[in-house]
Design an enzyme around this catalytic site. Structure first.
Site, PDB file in Angstrom:
ATOM      1  N   ARG A  54       8.215  -4.492   3.694  1.00  0.00           N
ATOM      2  CA  ARG A  54       7.562  -2.746   3.343  1.00  0.00           C
ATOM      3  C   ARG A  54       8.694  -2.240   3.768  1.00  0.00           C
ATOM      4  O   ARG A  54       8.705  -1.672   4.891  1.00  0.00           O
ATOM      5  CB  ARG A  54       5.951  -3.024   4.331  1.00  0.00           C
ATOM      6  N   LYS A 109       8.339   1.044   4.046  1.00  0.00           N
ATOM      7  CA  LYS A 109       8.029   2.345   5.040  1.00  0.00           C
ATOM      8  C   LYS A 109       8.093   1.595   6.126  1.00  0.00           C
ATOM      9  O   LYS A 109       8.777   3.363   7.194  1.00  0.00           O
ATOM     10  CB  LYS A 109       6.204   2.584   4.904  1.00  0.00           C
ATOM     11  N   ASN A 141       1.152  -1.319 -11.404  1.00  0.00           N
ATOM     12  CA  ASN A 141       0.883  -2.073 -12.427  1.00  0.00           C
ATOM     13  C   ASN A 141       0.295  -2.011 -12.659  1.00  0.00           C
ATOM     14  O   ASN A 141      -1.435  -1.885 -12.594  1.00  0.00           O
ATOM     15  CB  ASN A 141       1.612  -3.183 -12.675  1.00  0.00           C
ATOM     16  N   GLU A 182      -3.492   3.957  -5.638  1.00  0.00           N
ATOM     17  CA  GLU A 182      -2.727   2.942  -6.940  1.00  0.00           C
ATOM     18  C   GLU A 182      -4.143   3.243  -7.689  1.00  0.00           C
ATOM     19  O   GLU A 182      -3.580   3.115  -9.451  1.00  0.00           O
ATOM     20  CB  GLU A 182      -2.815   1.448  -6.124  1.00  0.00           C
ATOM     21  N   TYR A 205       5.443  13.239  -3.138  1.00  0.00           N
ATOM     22  CA  TYR A 205       4.093  12.890  -2.542  1.00  0.00           C
ATOM     23  C   TYR A 205       4.048  14.079  -2.242  1.00  0.00           C
ATOM     24  O   TYR A 205       2.332  15.152  -2.843  1.00  0.00           O
ATOM     25  CB  TYR A 205       4.223  12.282  -1.910  1.00  0.00           C
TER      26      TYR A 205
END
Length: 611
Positions: free
Chosen positions: A562, A564, A282, A306, A393
């Site tokens: 999470r 992952k 964000n 990020e 990715y």
């Protein structure tokens, strides 16, 4: 007329919403937001306009004239399992704006409401997570990355709480001074013991980047334009400030590589452990998992990813989720360039090695549905959360790295900067990127099979495994594990989480239980505070039938939400014997209220798929 995006009801021939002025009353007792939205269109429009919603109750729609006039609306009764429900408004001639009042559902897929016992600060907490198509469960919108909005936001919250948003903070003031535009009745909005936090986002962003949080939030300054926020008090804040102390330097490196940082501030919010992602990019306020705080500053590498989104993803956005590699492939490439400067070439090579191994495993997991090994898959009717993987990715990174190797780094750097300056604050598709590439790199289509990279399945033959001394050494040590040889104390003396993760990712999957326990007895991997190490080890242990790790698996699945970690652990358990399947079902039944709705849905899907 046709939708502009397979994941949205938005009609391509209609104007998009260009600005949203939002007023939210956060009702923690009911896990509900009572809200209004003044929505402004990019061009005048007459007649039907379709907006995306999911589990919203829409109370009214009206014009912005004086006096306002009601606007006919209809909300589809039967919700599509992926798209949600279309909201159809019948606008008067040449409408440029309109007002909606609505309420969210306690089951809103973008929102997680945490009660005081679930937080470190013992006060309520709420955070949003709009990616990839969950903003529609917060407010009616054109929930497609093809649309970009600016917005203002008023958050009416209990006075003992603080709020942050992915926007510039304007003020914290009394509700009596805040125009809530019908978000709820005046008595409720202006109740004592409440405060209003005001935010403004003046740069355009896709709706999935709309984000906010409210709770017992404090902060520490890291630099002139960087700050870390967290709930949980001074201990968490101090640990976070140490972990991310180098963030300001990374912003400067990013600017040198990719051009000006366009978002003014780069702040971080460390969320409670139930946050479903490693991080969410964000703009102005990156959301982070607390598992990024590792105690050795290595968590800064997650921040590098990020940060890289500030140029790829946020500044230039994929037009649809079928073009997701434009966000994540570019960002993974940019992340590794930042890491190379800040932490050195060997660290970047380790990052690439982990990515290479992850890409190969992902290809294996999609062997029965190779469509999702393409850089641009067909995703009509597919929930993006269900097919989320490392393909965009790592295959995206490999594609860009292949171009760099072909034309040389100086020329590729020049191309990337021109690409960013040309398309900033726009949403583009893969075809636009390829046209720009061919126009600016003469003959590239004759040197690289661009169609194979974009439309082909699997890993193209001209992809390349990274080459570095430490990467080769770790892979060599992993290969020796099958014969019973463990790495020596000297071998691992300088290893941190990334080295261990690479080692564990490269171990053969058909190892014996005795080998797994021997490794753990020497290095205590199942007890590691670094969840990347811990989960990689537990994932290795589960298929061997090492039931001695059931307690650690249970603690892990109940303490961290999470995805992952949830995905591989639940999948490994669900693919084993009846006992492991029953363990997975019991843990999920006990932990599901802790998980964010997105993570809960993903875990439930895994368990359902494997019976």
């Amino acid at each position: 007329m046709a939708p502009v995006d397979p994941h949205s009801y938005t009609e391509g021939s209609h104007p998009f919403i260009a600005k949203a002025d939002l007023a939210f009353y956060l009702d923690f007792a009911a896990s509900t937001i009572h809200a209004s939205a003044l929505l402004t269109l990019s061009a005048p429009h007459s007649g039907d306009l379709l907006l995306d919603t999911r589990t919203l109750t829409v109370h009214s729609a009206s014009t912005t004239s004086d006096p306002p006039a009601p606007i006919p609306l209809s909300l589809a009764d039967a919700a599509d399992p992926v798209l949600g429900s279309a909201l159809t408004l019948t606008l008067p001639p040449d409408s440029t704006s309109f007002l909606l009042t609505f309420s969210t559902s306690p089951a809103a897929s973008a929102l997680q409401w945490l009660s005081p016992p679930q937080t470190a600060s013992a006060v309520p907490f709420l955070f949003s997570q709009g990616h990839p198509i969950h903003a529609r469960s917060i407010f009616p919108c054109h929930d497609t990355p093809a649309a970009r909005i600016t917005y203002s936001l008023l958050l009416n919250i209990p006075a003992q709480l603080s709020a942050v948003a992915a926007a510039r903070h304007v003020s914290r003031r009394d509700p009596l001074t805040s125009d809530h535009r019908g978000a709820c009745d005046d008595v409720l909005w202006c109740a004592t013991g409440r405060i209003v936090e005001e935010f403004e986002m003046e740069q355009s962003v896709p709706p999935y980047l709309f984000a906010f949080a409210a709770g017992g939030i404090g902060f520490r300054d890291l630099g002139p334009r960087t700050r870390v926020y967290a709930e949980g008090g001074d201990k968490v804040l101090d640990e976070a400030a140490r972990e991310f102390a180098g963030v300001e330097e990374m912003v400067k490196v990013g600017e040198e590589l990719f051009g000006p940082y366009e978002w003014e501030r780069f702040d971080l919010l460390v969320l409670p452990p139930s946050f479903p992602y490693a991080g969410m990019e964000n703009p102005r306020m990156v959301f982070l998992t607390p598992t990024a705080i590792k105690g050795d500053a290595s968590g800064a590498q997650l921040v590098a990813h990020e940060l890289a989104h500030s140029w790829s993803g946020n500044l230039i956005t994929n037009k649809t989720n079928e073009d997701f590699w434009l966000n994540e492939g570019f960002t993974t490439y940019a992340e590794r360039r930042i890491v190379e400067v800040v932490q050195g070439e060997e660290r970047a090579a380790l990052n690439m090695g982990i990515g290479w191994r992850s890409l190969n495993r992902t290809m294996e997991s999609f062997k029965d549905n190779m469509e999702f090994t393409k850089l641009k898959p067909k995703m009509g009717g597919i929930d993006p959360d269900d097919v989320y993987s490392k393909v965009p990715y790592e295959k995206g990174f490999q594609f860009l790295w292949r171009i760099e190797r072909q034309i040389g780094r100086p020329a590729f750097d020049e191309f990337v900067k021109k690409y960013i300056s040309t398309f900033k604050f726009q949403s583009i598709d893969t075809e636009t990127f390829l046209e720009f590439l061919k126009a600016n790199v003469t003959g590239i289509e004759n040197q690289i099979d661009l169609q194979l990279w974009i439309e082909g399945t699997g890993i193209p033959p001209d992809a390349m495994e990274p080459d570095s001394a430490i990467y080769k050494k770790i892979c060599s040590l992993a290969a020796e594990f099958k014969s019973g040889k463990l790495p020596s104390e000297d071998d691992v003396a300088d290893w941190n989480g990334q080295e261990w993760e690479l080692y564990l990712e490269n171990l053969p999957t058909d190892v014996e239980a005795s080998q797994v326990t021997a490794l753990d007895e020497r290095y205590k991997l199942s007890e590691s505070r670094d969840y990347d190490i811990k989960v990689a080890f537990l994932q290795l242990a589960i298929p061997t039938g090492c039931r001695c790790y059931f307690n650690e698996i249970e603690k892990c699945l109940k303490q961290v939400g999470r995805m992952k970690y949830l995905r591989p652990l639940y999948r490994s358990l669900a693919q084993c014997s009846r006992e492991e399947k029953m363990l997975a079902q019991r843990i999920f039944s006990e932990a599901q209220e802790f998980y964010h709705p997105i993570a809960r849905s993903v875990a439930q899907s895994i368990l359902s798929k494997h019976g």
